[in-house]
Every structure is written in C-alpha cells, then in structure tokens.
Design a protein around this motif. Structure first.
Motif, mmCIF file in Angstrom:
data_model
loop_
_atom_site.group_PDB
_atom_site.id
_atom_site.type_symbol
_atom_site.label_atom_id
_atom_site.label_comp_id
_atom_site.label_asym_id
_atom_site.label_seq_id
_atom_site.Cartn_x
_atom_site.Cartn_y
_atom_site.Cartn_z
ATOM 1 N N LEU A 129 25.018 19.840 6.946
ATOM 2 C CA LEU A 129 26.224 20.651 7.023
ATOM 3 C C LEU A 129 26.779 20.768 5.611
ATOM 4 N N VAL A 130 26.966 22.006 5.134
ATOM 5 C CA VAL A 130 27.449 22.242 3.770
ATOM 6 C C VAL A 130 28.759 23.013 3.842
ATOM 7 N N ARG A 131 29.752 22.545 3.087
ATOM 8 C CA ARG A 131 31.046 23.213 2.953
ATOM 9 C C ARG A 131 31.463 23.130 1.488
ATOM 10 N N GLU A 132 31.452 24.270 0.828
ATOM 11 C CA GLU A 132 31.852 24.371 -0.579
ATOM 12 C C GLU A 132 31.104 23.345 -1.424
ATOM 13 N N ASP A 133 31.801 22.313 -1.934
ATOM 14 C CA ASP A 133 31.133 21.358 -2.826
ATOM 15 C C ASP A 133 30.811 20.025 -2.149
ATOM 16 N N ILE A 134 30.894 19.986 -0.807
ATOM 17 C CA ILE A 134 30.584 18.766 -0.048
ATOM 18 C C ILE A 134 29.506 19.095 0.986
ATOM 19 N N ALA A 135 28.562 18.180 1.139
ATOM 20 C CA ALA A 135 27.522 18.336 2.156
ATOM 21 C C ALA A 135 27.279 16.987 2.818
ATOM 22 N N VAL A 136 26.924 17.035 4.097
ATOM 23 C CA VAL A 136 26.587 15.838 4.858
ATOM 24 C C VAL A 136 25.212 16.073 5.474
ATOM 25 N N ALA A 137 24.363 15.063 5.369
ATOM 26 C CA ALA A 137 23.021 15.123 5.963
ATOM 27 C C ALA A 137 22.842 13.880 6.827
ATOM 28 N N TRP A 138 22.211 14.055 7.999
ATOM 29 C CA TRP A 138 22.005 12.911 8.870
ATOM 30 C C TRP A 138 20.750 13.110 9.692
ATOM 31 N N GLY A 139 20.249 12.008 10.206
ATOM 32 C CA GLY A 139 19.068 12.031 11.046
ATOM 33 C C GLY A 139 18.465 10.643 11.137
ATOM 34 N N LEU A 140 17.367 10.570 11.872
ATOM 35 C CA LEU A 140 16.651 9.311 12.018
ATOM 36 C C LEU A 140 15.606 9.209 10.916
ATOM 37 N N ASN A 141 15.663 8.115 10.168
ATOM 38 C CA ASN A 141 14.727 7.863 9.069
ATOM 39 C C ASN A 141 13.463 7.220 9.626
ATOM 40 N N ARG A 142 12.314 7.759 9.233
ATOM 41 C CA ARG A 142 11.038 7.155 9.613
ATOM 42 C C ARG A 142 10.383 6.603 8.345
ATOM 43 N N GLY A 199 0.832 -1.199 0.000
ATOM 44 C CA GLY A 199 0.000 0.000 0.000
ATOM 45 C C GLY A 199 0.863 1.243 0.000
ATOM 46 N N ALA A 200 0.358 2.260 0.657
ATOM 47 C CA ALA A 200 1.068 3.535 0.726
ATOM 48 C C ALA A 200 2.391 3.362 1.477
ATOM 49 N N ILE A 201 3.362 4.166 1.066
ATOM 50 C CA ILE A 201 4.670 4.162 1.722
ATOM 51 C C ILE A 201 5.105 5.612 1.923
ATOM 52 N N ASP A 202 5.658 5.882 3.084
ATOM 53 C CA ASP A 202 6.063 7.240 3.418
ATOM 54 C C ASP A 202 7.424 7.175 4.088
ATOM 55 N N TRP A 203 8.333 8.046 3.658
ATOM 56 C CA TRP A 203 9.665 8.133 4.254
ATOM 57 C C TRP A 203 9.956 9.590 4.526
ATOM 58 N N ASP A 204 10.474 9.859 5.712
ATOM 59 C CA ASP A 204 10.934 11.208 6.016
ATOM 60 C C ASP A 204 12.016 11.144 7.088
ATOM 61 N N VAL A 205 12.668 12.268 7.281
ATOM 62 C CA VAL A 205 13.690 12.428 8.317
ATOM 63 C C VAL A 205 13.264 13.671 9.103
ATOM 64 N N PRO A 206 12.450 13.479 10.162
ATOM 65 C CA PRO A 206 11.839 14.625 10.849
ATOM 66 C C PRO A 206 12.807 15.669 11.388
ATOM 67 N N ASP A 207 13.981 15.248 11.838
ATOM 68 C CA ASP A 207 14.934 16.185 12.430
ATOM 69 C C ASP A 207 16.223 16.199 11.608
ATOM 70 N N LEU A 208 16.071 16.373 10.292
ATOM 71 C CA LEU A 208 17.200 16.326 9.366
ATOM 72 C C LEU A 208 18.225 17.417 9.694
ATOM 73 N N LYS A 209 19.468 17.009 9.804
ATOM 74 C CA LYS A 209 20.587 17.932 10.024
ATOM 75 C C LYS A 209 21.414 17.965 8.746
#
Length: 135
Positions: free
Chosen positions: A70-83, A58-68
């Motif tokens: 960090l971006v530096r020039e041409d590199i970025a990092v994203a992290w958090g708890l996946n729901r 059926g339906a599927i939903d994915w999100d990262v409610p408290d997504l963090k």
C-alpha cells in the motif's frame, strides 16, 4: 516496492550483505525473530543480517509469495508471509514461514525501510515459537 523486495531476495540468494542492506534507513527500528526486543539503527540490522547469512551453510532463499503493498505519497507499507528456505549440510532443504510487515518512507527519491516487524506465531500452551507452520 516490488523492485525493492526483489533486490533483497536476490541479495539474500547471493549472500550479498551490501545488497541485503540496500533500502534500509540509518534510523531503522526493527523487531526481529531473535533477541533483543528491538534493533535500533542500520548497524544493528546489518549485524543481524550478517549472522543470518553466515549461519546458512548452503543456498538460502527468501521470498514473500503473496506480497501486499500500500503506497500513499511518501509512505508505503508492505506485508505478507515470509518464506525462508536454506540448504542443510546433508543437502536437504529446510523451510520456515513467518509474518512480516515493513514500513518505507521515500527519502531523497529512494524508498527506505524505516520499520520492520517479523514474527513467528507461538504455541500458547508452551510459549514456544511455531516455526513449522505452513500457509
């Protein structure tokens, strides 16, 4: 980076594999919840995502409610708890949480994911993944 994640969330809800694959680099390396130990390249991730989207009846939903992010020039990092929430055949909604970290590189003006690591905590007594934990 928030816009990239929103495209992925929307693509997941629509079960749009091409949408889910947007912003993933050809040479991506991903550590997924399932075997093998690592997925190398876009096609291996595409297949894993296809299996995941097709497994949801059926339906599927994915999100990262408290997504963090960090971006530096041409590199970025994203992290958090996946729901992840999926509608079961009986109409009930199943929910699981996992950990996720994604690394992006700006290539030709676009943010592309070059690495992902998703994991479930494990029970040290049994060695089994703990998919029932909540934040």
């Amino acid at each position: 980076m928030h816009a990239v994640h929103q495209e992925w969330f929307d693509g997941t809800a629509a079960k749009d594999l091409d949408g889910v694959m947007s912003h993933i680099a050809e040479d991506v390396i991903s550590y997924e919840h399932s075997e093998p130990l690592q997925y190398l390249g876009l096609e291996s991730i595409r297949e894993e995502c296809r299996r995941g989207l097709e497994a949801a009846s059926g339906a599927i939903d994915w999100d990262v409610p408290d997504l963090k992010i960090l971006v530096r020039e041409d590199i970025a990092v994203a992290w958090g708890l996946n729901r992840m929430q999926t509608q079961q055949p009986d109409g009930e909604t199943a929910e699981s949480w996992s950990r996720g970290t994604r690394v992006f590189q700006r290539r030709e003006g676009e943010w592309m994911m070059i690495h992902q690591h998703v994991s479930f905590p494990f029970d040290p007594k049994t060695g089994q993944a703990k998919t029932d934990l909540r934040p």
